[in-house]
Design an enzyme around this catalytic site. Structure first.
Site, PDB file in Angstrom:
ATOM      1  N   HIS A   1      20.720  47.080   9.317  1.00  0.00           N
ATOM      2  CA  HIS A   1      20.739  46.225   8.474  1.00  0.00           C
ATOM      3  C   HIS A   1      19.268  46.352   7.601  1.00  0.00           C
ATOM      4  O   HIS A   1      18.239  46.689   8.038  1.00  0.00           O
ATOM      5  CB  HIS A   1      20.838  44.606   9.075  1.00  0.00           C
ATOM      6  CG  HIS A   1      21.295  43.813   8.522  1.00  0.00           C
ATOM      7  ND1 HIS A   1      20.061  42.854   7.473  1.00  0.00           N
ATOM      8  CD2 HIS A   1      21.810  42.486   7.737  1.00  0.00           C
ATOM      9  CE1 HIS A   1      20.336  42.133   7.074  1.00  0.00           C
ATOM     10  NE2 HIS A   1      21.707  41.794   7.345  1.00  0.00           N
TER      11      HIS A   1
ATOM     12  N   ASP B   1      28.681  42.856  11.755  1.00  0.00           N
ATOM     13  CA  ASP B   1      29.667  42.658  11.441  1.00  0.00           C
ATOM     14  C   ASP B   1      30.715  43.630  12.561  1.00  0.00           C
ATOM     15  O   ASP B   1      31.586  43.988  12.649  1.00  0.00           O
ATOM     16  CB  ASP B   1      30.620  43.597  10.469  1.00  0.00           C
ATOM     17  CG  ASP B   1      29.902  42.944   8.974  1.00  0.00           C
ATOM     18  OD1 ASP B   1      30.668  41.350   9.114  1.00  0.00           O
ATOM     19  OD2 ASP B   1      29.424  43.239   8.404  1.00  0.00           O
TER      20      ASP B   1
HETATM   21  N1  CMC Z   1      25.203  54.847  10.192  1.00  0.00           N
HETATM   22  C1  CMC Z   1      24.167  55.955  10.504  1.00  0.00           C
HETATM   23  N2  CMC Z   1      23.069  56.246   9.894  1.00  0.00           N
HETATM   24  C2  CMC Z   1      22.385  55.084   9.557  1.00  0.00           C
HETATM   25  C3  CMC Z   1      23.017  53.566   8.894  1.00  0.00           C
HETATM   26  C4  CMC Z   1      24.253  53.950  10.335  1.00  0.00           C
HETATM   27  N3  CMC Z   1      25.268  52.644  10.070  1.00  0.00           N
HETATM   28  N4  CMC Z   1      23.113  52.806   8.663  1.00  0.00           N
HETATM   29  C5  CMC Z   1      21.273  52.977   7.880  1.00  0.00           C
HETATM   30  N5  CMC Z   1      21.580  54.484   8.414  1.00  0.00           N
HETATM   31  C6  CMC Z   1      20.204  56.055   8.185  1.00  0.00           C
HETATM   32  C7  CMC Z   1      20.158  56.125   6.734  1.00  0.00           C
HETATM   33  O1  CMC Z   1      21.310  57.506   6.680  1.00  0.00           O
HETATM   34  C8  CMC Z   1      18.979  56.332   6.260  1.00  0.00           C
HETATM   35  O2  CMC Z   1      18.691  57.463   7.510  1.00  0.00           O
HETATM   36  P1  CMC Z   1      17.123  58.497   6.783  1.00  0.00           P
HETATM   37  O3  CMC Z   1      16.344  57.885   7.050  1.00  0.00           O
HETATM   38  O4  CMC Z   1      17.428  59.330   7.826  1.00  0.00           O
HETATM   39  O5  CMC Z   1      17.540  58.288   5.375  1.00  0.00           O
HETATM   40  C9  CMC Z   1      18.133  55.379   7.321  1.00  0.00           C
HETATM   41  O6  CMC Z   1      19.117  54.918   8.349  1.00  0.00           O
HETATM   42  C10 CMC Z   1      17.970  53.824   6.352  1.00  0.00           C
HETATM   43  O7  CMC Z   1      19.472  53.525   5.963  1.00  0.00           O
HETATM   44  P2  CMC Z   1      19.352  53.073   4.200  1.00  0.00           P
HETATM   45  O8  CMC Z   1      20.831  53.006   3.692  1.00  0.00           O
HETATM   46  O9  CMC Z   1      18.242  53.575   3.434  1.00  0.00           O
HETATM   47  O10 CMC Z   1      19.234  51.313   4.565  1.00  0.00           O
HETATM   48  P3  CMC Z   1      19.408  49.994   4.178  1.00  0.00           P
HETATM   49  O11 CMC Z   1      18.952  49.181   3.886  1.00  0.00           O
HETATM   50  O12 CMC Z   1      19.195  51.035   2.864  1.00  0.00           O
HETATM   51  O13 CMC Z   1      21.268  49.874   4.384  1.00  0.00           O
HETATM   52  C11 CMC Z   1      23.258  48.910   5.242  1.00  0.00           C
HETATM   53  C12 CMC Z   1      21.648  48.524   5.920  1.00  0.00           C
HETATM   54  C13 CMC Z   1      22.819  48.490   6.218  1.00  0.00           C
HETATM   55  C14 CMC Z   1      23.093  48.934   4.521  1.00  0.00           C
HETATM   56  C15 CMC Z   1      22.814  50.075   6.542  1.00  0.00           C
HETATM   57  O14 CMC Z   1      22.344  50.129   7.441  1.00  0.00           O
HETATM   58  C16 CMC Z   1      24.919  50.444   6.626  1.00  0.00           C
HETATM   59  O15 CMC Z   1      25.377  51.559   5.671  1.00  0.00           O
HETATM   60  N6  CMC Z   1      25.603  49.903   7.526  1.00  0.00           N
HETATM   61  C17 CMC Z   1      26.681  50.472   7.875  1.00  0.00           C
HETATM   62  C18 CMC Z   1      27.894  49.862   7.376  1.00  0.00           C
HETATM   63  C19 CMC Z   1      27.549  47.656   7.403  1.00  0.00           C
HETATM   64  O16 CMC Z   1      27.307  47.371   9.423  1.00  0.00           O
HETATM   65  N7  CMC Z   1      27.354  47.073   6.481  1.00  0.00           N
HETATM   66  C20 CMC Z   1      26.929  45.429   7.064  1.00  0.00           C
HETATM   67  C21 CMC Z   1      26.009  44.966   6.989  1.00  0.00           C
HETATM   68  S1  CMC Z   1      25.794  43.760   7.890  1.00  0.00           S
HETATM   69  C22 CMC Z   1      26.458  42.232   7.075  1.00  0.00           C
HETATM   70  C23 CMC Z   1      26.252  42.319   5.866  1.00  0.00           C
HETATM   71  O17 CMC Z   1      24.920  41.742   5.431  1.00  0.00           O
HETATM   72  O18 CMC Z   1      27.194  42.275   5.025  1.00  0.00           O
END
Ligand code: CMC
Length: 428
Positions: A307, A364
């Site tokens: 998140h 989710d």
């Molecule tokens: N699985 C594997 N690695 C992950 C995941 C995941 N679900 N989420 C983040 N990471 C890793 C990412 O690869 C990065 O690694 P590194 O530092 O080595 O490059 C690190 O964690 C930080 O991730 P980020 O993408 O920079 O973080 P963000 O804040 O931009 O993204 C997020 C947040 C929710 C989009 C992301 O965690 C994600 O894609 N999660 C899966 C989709 C999901 O479940 N979304 C629902 C969010 S909650 C409900 C809502 O608000 O809708």
């Protein structure tokens, strides 16, 4: 003396006021930054940008706290009805009995949608994704209520548009579902409360009487409250930015629904179940899938994990996991993907990759398992998120309009070519 932040640029010192929120959150007010220095800030993905102040929702991602109007999400899900939460988001205070009854009656008077809306539905292919239809249907409401086109007309007109939006959404989401299975739509029954009425329009059938299971009503009430608002997430920011151009509420909500559809936002709830089903079909080896999620050469991400703001735990996920166990027990359902989900969570939470990056199950991760137990097909999961998030979107839009906020218009730093000489086509 009020706190300030000092910035030194090209040897010159500038001071900017520090703004402190009611929970002691601090922000450097840079609204005069460009005027004074010629610089702007660069913050792709708005990871450090407070786009607005707001009185609606407080979230502390480090401590896993979520509150609406000062009330904890735990208290609200345990004690409140969804309509009480909607009222509070619209009015800032919980309603007393009379206020709640008047609000419910008012909303129930607007549940029907124009008969011509059915013709729009008729044009969609039966198996098209419900979210695409929802975006179009909500935006179409502006054609049926042209008086809503000017959001600043007056307070009474604004409230009427808000009430219509809240009242018609369950009807539209119910219609989307009926369309997806090729069944005739069910008209709202205004003797039923908001949540029961929605379930009736979804699971009722023109051919027989329908009684909704109170276990399902209770679970739905909780799920809707858990999604009701979440401060400046992607879809809410979209609603605000579209609304800031003074586009009407229906257009702004429709844009919010579009933003919600993406798999990194609300679309994740559908993806989670599809992922769990894939893992099950693949033999249930959770280690293998955790390794895939960690592999930077593999695009796979653990859906329902991570998140932007929560860096310890997502309080909504804890409440949903608990509700999930209860609902499945009460309904006597044994869903094998629940075991896979729990195993996946357990394995991930011990893994340094997830620990270091502070990745935990989000809202989710378990919600889809409950939705499925209630009888919803996966394509309806994200529309259900939209139904729940609706009062938050409306309230955020109202707050923005009431505060007369300026149009949202971020800047950029151009990194393309400098001025070049024109090249005739035969020389390219
Ligand atoms: N699985 C594997 N690695 C992950 C995941 C995941 N679900 N989420 C983040 N990471 C890793 C990412 O690869 C990065 O690694 P590194 O530092 O080595 O490059 C690190 O964690 C930080 O991730 P980020 O993408 O920079 O973080 P963000 O804040 O931009 O993204 C997020 C947040 C929710 C989009 C992301 O965690 C994600 O894609 N999660 C899966 C989709 C999901 O479940 N979304 C629902 C969010 S909650 C409900 C809502 O608000 O809708």
């Amino acid at each position: 003396m009020s706190e300030t932040a000092k910035l030194i640029l090209e040897g010159k010192e500038y001071e900017f006021p520090v703004f402190t929120g009611s929970e002691n959150e601090k922000a450097i007010d840079i609204s005069k930054l460009r005027d004074q220095t010629g610089y702007v800030t660069l913050d792709t993905g708005y990871k450090n940008t407070g786009a607005t102040t707001s009185k609606l929702t407080y979230l502390d991602g480090e401590e896993g706290i979520l509150r609406h109007g000062g009330y904890s999400i735990e208290d609200l899900t345990n004690h409140a009805s969804y309509m009480e939460v909607c009222y509070m988001l619209f009015n800032g205070e919980l309603p007393n009995k009379e206020q709640l009854a008047a609000f419910e009656t008012k909303i129930s008077r607007h549940t029907l949608v124009h008969e011509d809306m059915k013709k729009i539905f008729d044009a969609y292919p039966t198996n098209s994704h419900p979210m695409g239809q929802l975006i179009a249907m909500v935006s179409s409401l502006s054609s049926f209520y042209p008086a809503s086109l000017n959001p600043n007309r007056n307070d009474e007109a604004k409230r009427l548009t808000m009430f219509r939006m809240l009242a018609k959404m369950p009807t539209i989401v119910g219609m989307v579902y009926k369309k997806s299975i090729g069944h005739p739509i069910i008209y709202p029954n205004n003797n039923l409360d908001y949540v029961t009425n929605y379930l009736y329009m979804t699971f009722g059938n023109v051919t027989e009487n329908f009684e909704v299971d109170p276990v399902i009503v209770e679970a739905m009430n909780k799920l809707l409250i858990l999604h009701a608002d979440h401060e400046q997430n992607c879809s809410t920011s979209t609603v605000r930015i579209v609304g800031s151009s003074q586009a009407n509420l229906y257009a702004a909500i429709s844009a919010g629904i579009a933003a919600l559809w993406g798999p990194l936002h609300g679309g994740a709830n559908q993806q989670v179940i599809e992922m769990l089903e894939n893992i099950k079909a693949d033999g249930g080896d959770t280690e293998k899938w955790i390794n895939k999620a960690k592999d930077k050469n593999d695009p796979f991400r653990l859906m329902g994990f991570g998140h932007r703001v929560y860096k310890n735990f997502d309080p909504r996920a804890l409440l949903i996991k608990d509700a999930c166990d209860k609902v499945l027990n009460k309904l006597g359902i044994n869903d094998p993907v629940l075991e896979i989900a729990k195993k996946l969570e357990e394995t991930a939470l011990k893994d340094p990759y997830f620990i270091e990056r502070k990745l935990f199950p989000n809202v989710d991760f378990y919600s889809g398992i409950i939705y499925r137990a209630m009888g919803f097909p996966v394509e309806m999961f994200t529309p259900l998120f939209a139904l729940g998030r609706l009062p938050g979107w409306i309230a955020q839009w109202k707050e923005m309009i009431d505060e007369n906020q300026p149009i949202g218009r971020p800047r950029q730093i151009y990194t393309g070519y400098p001025l070049r000489d024109w090249k005739p086509i035969e020389k390219r």
